[in-house]
Write a protein that holds these residues in place. Structure first.
Motif, mmCIF file in Angstrom:
data_model
loop_
_atom_site.group_PDB
_atom_site.id
_atom_site.type_symbol
_atom_site.label_atom_id
_atom_site.label_comp_id
_atom_site.label_asym_id
_atom_site.label_seq_id
_atom_site.Cartn_x
_atom_site.Cartn_y
_atom_site.Cartn_z
ATOM 1 N N THR A 76 0.818 -1.209 0.000
ATOM 2 C CA THR A 76 0.000 0.000 0.000
ATOM 3 C C THR A 76 0.857 1.267 0.000
ATOM 4 O OG1 THR A 76 -1.700 -1.149 1.254
ATOM 5 C CG2 THR A 76 -1.759 1.248 1.289
ATOM 6 N N LEU A 77 1.919 1.227 0.810
ATOM 7 C CA LEU A 77 2.768 2.410 0.920
ATOM 8 C C LEU A 77 3.539 2.653 -0.380
ATOM 9 C CD1 LEU A 77 4.004 1.872 4.550
ATOM 10 C CD2 LEU A 77 2.680 3.820 3.702
ATOM 11 N N ALA A 104 3.693 5.834 -2.839
ATOM 12 C CA ALA A 104 4.945 6.411 -3.329
ATOM 13 C C ALA A 104 4.870 6.601 -4.843
ATOM 14 C CB ALA A 104 6.121 5.506 -2.966
ATOM 15 N N ILE A 105 4.228 5.670 -5.510
ATOM 16 C CA ILE A 105 4.074 5.788 -6.961
ATOM 17 C C ILE A 105 3.148 6.959 -7.288
ATOM 18 C CG2 ILE A 105 3.210 4.627 -9.036
ATOM 19 C CD1 ILE A 105 4.191 1.998 -7.824
ATOM 20 N N ALA A 115 14.236 4.472 -7.039
ATOM 21 C CA ALA A 115 14.230 4.395 -5.572
ATOM 22 C C ALA A 115 12.807 4.414 -5.019
ATOM 23 C CB ALA A 115 15.044 5.552 -4.985
ATOM 24 N N TYR A 116 11.934 5.196 -5.659
ATOM 25 C CA TYR A 116 10.588 5.360 -5.113
ATOM 26 C C TYR A 116 9.766 4.079 -5.184
ATOM 27 C CZ TYR A 116 8.643 5.636 -9.875
ATOM 28 O OH TYR A 116 8.264 5.360 -11.167
ATOM 29 N N LEU A 117 10.234 3.102 -5.960
ATOM 30 C CA LEU A 117 9.495 1.840 -6.052
ATOM 31 C C LEU A 117 9.797 0.922 -4.875
ATOM 32 C CD1 LEU A 117 9.916 1.214 -9.881
ATOM 33 C CD2 LEU A 117 7.873 2.008 -8.674
ATOM 34 N N HIS A 118 10.845 1.258 -4.112
ATOM 35 C CA HIS A 118 11.182 0.530 -2.890
ATOM 36 C C HIS A 118 11.274 -0.976 -3.123
ATOM 37 C CE1 HIS A 118 10.791 4.071 -0.270
ATOM 38 N NE2 HIS A 118 9.846 4.432 -1.108
ATOM 39 N N LEU A 119 11.917 -1.337 -4.233
ATOM 40 C CA LEU A 119 12.098 -2.763 -4.507
ATOM 41 C C LEU A 119 13.231 -3.306 -3.673
ATOM 42 C CD1 LEU A 119 11.860 -2.367 -8.369
ATOM 43 C CD2 LEU A 119 10.100 -3.328 -6.868
#
Lengths: 247, 247
Positions: free
Chosen positions: A135-136, A140-141, A236-240
DNA sequence: CGCTGGATTGACACCATTCAATGCCCGTGG
DNA sequence: CCACGGGCATTGAATGGTGTCAATCCAGCG
């Protein structure tokens, strides 16, 4: 080759494993999740504004989106969804839908009841955290899209979105440097706050620059570095997880 | 009268109670939360991209925002935050910041360690759900901003944002039909994807229409219905409890 | 073979940006 | 007490990025 539909379990694994590591216990619990799978038609609306869903949908194939319409008839697409995505996970905690969920390209969708998901989370609290992360990352996306729509030129905007779509497709195993379910130019416009005509001009520009190539509904990246540069794309914003990041 | 800073507990109560009902047990648990309060300066950056926070910040007074900068030097503000907001609640689950948190107007901020929040959630699972709702509503607001920036005219865009700010201020008891901490025109522009000059012209238009009036950093709504109409504002996306919704 | 959805292109209009200058309020320091 | 500077609001003029309108083309399909 257009990807075939994997099992519900496989789809969830692929997505969740980009975000957290699952124990074998947790994998088994997911395998036991009861779900109802259904073929959806092109353009079918799965959820409307005001609906109060009692289940979540999981995309197994095709292309879905979340969208909203404004007074002048214009549409804003707020996200695209492919294999493994749970576009309405929020309905677990927010009872009434504030937007639509629709299929842009027909495909299989699994429906899993809220009850079953709540039980899963109760018995495996780490799964709750996993869904929380999902969800977070969603949020972020959204933020990344806001930056894109609000402050970048059309050229950058399109490039950025294409980068995102490529990475998210690769991460769930749908091909490298390729988008199989490329949205139509109208859909891209509605996602990026641009007119269809301008999308067309911009796409041609990107092709002329040898950054991308298209064949019908399929797009190939010719110059990944160049496209990233054009779109100022930083994943980075995808937090993979680190293991799934990379060209 | 510019509002004074309430206690940490009061701030959290005000905000959370717009979203869920708290039991007296839960209220007590919140009252025991350890926090470190600090005065922040005008323009101070609380968190930068890449930071890995070990605590969450709770705004007690002043005005905060989340923002991101793009290559050409432009800024996109992604949210405004007032009394009771937890702008970086996400850091509980996403370790590295993908955007900045900064104070646009100086004020008091409370810092609460992740550890303390995690303990609170463990002992009071419903608080986890409350924070979950908080996060999801955050995302819903992002979506509303995307629609606003992507598909509405400058005039509608400004009106919609002002409506949102008024409602969110009123809901935590910061005055009716009034915004005390009105962002500067530059900040409004960076939030709406517009230039400062155009914001100026649009604000004047709204004043000329007798929809709003400004006095320095304070804005009053003269015609709430009219402003809502201008911004196509429907507060459903804020997912407020029915008892706190209304003019 | 005509139809339909999508892509493409050109011409033109316009909303919003940029550049540049001015005004206003207010805090600071001589 | 007043001059000065800084931050913000305001305004005008010129430019330009995108939108709109409209026509054409193309491929898939019944």
């Amino acid at each position: 080759m257009p990807p075939s539909s994997p099992s519900i379990q496989d789809a969830l694994f692929r997505k969740l494993e980009t975000v957290v590591n699952l124990t074998s216990e947790e994998r088994k619990a997911i395998e036991r999740l009861p779900a109802h799978v259904r073929n959806t038609g092109n353009g079918e609306t799965l959820l409307r504004e005001g609906d109060r869903p009692s289940q979540c949908c999981l995309i197994l194939s095709g292309l879905a989106c979340r969208q909203k319409f404004v007074g002048n008839g214009h549409r804003q697409i707020m996200s695209f969804h492919i294999l493994g995505d749970l576009p309405d996970l929020q309905s677990l905690y927010l009872d009434v839908m504030d937007h639509e969920v629709a299929m842009l390209r027909s495909g299989k969708v699994a429906f899993i009841s809220h009850v079953a998901i709540r039980e899963l989370i109760e018995q495996h609290p780490r799964m709750g955290a996993a869904f929380g992360r999902h969800t977070l990352i969603d949020a972020a996306i959204f933020r990344a899209w806001m930056v894109n729509i609000g402050r970048r030129s059309a050229h950058s905007r399109v490039a950025h979105l294409l980068c995102e779509l490529v990475v998210l497709a690769r991460v769930v195993g749908l091909g490298k440097k390729v988008i199989h379910h490329l949205p139509t130019q109208e859909e891209l416009g509605d996602a990026l706050g641009l007119s269809i005509v301008h999308i067309n001009r911009t796409m041609r520009h990107l092709r002329d620059e040898q950054l991308i190539a298209t064949e019908g509904r399929q797009l190939s990246i010719l110059d990944w570095k160049g496209l990233q540069r054009a779109g100022e794309f930083d994943p980075a914003y995808l937090h993979l997880k680190r293991t799934v990041v990379g060209g």
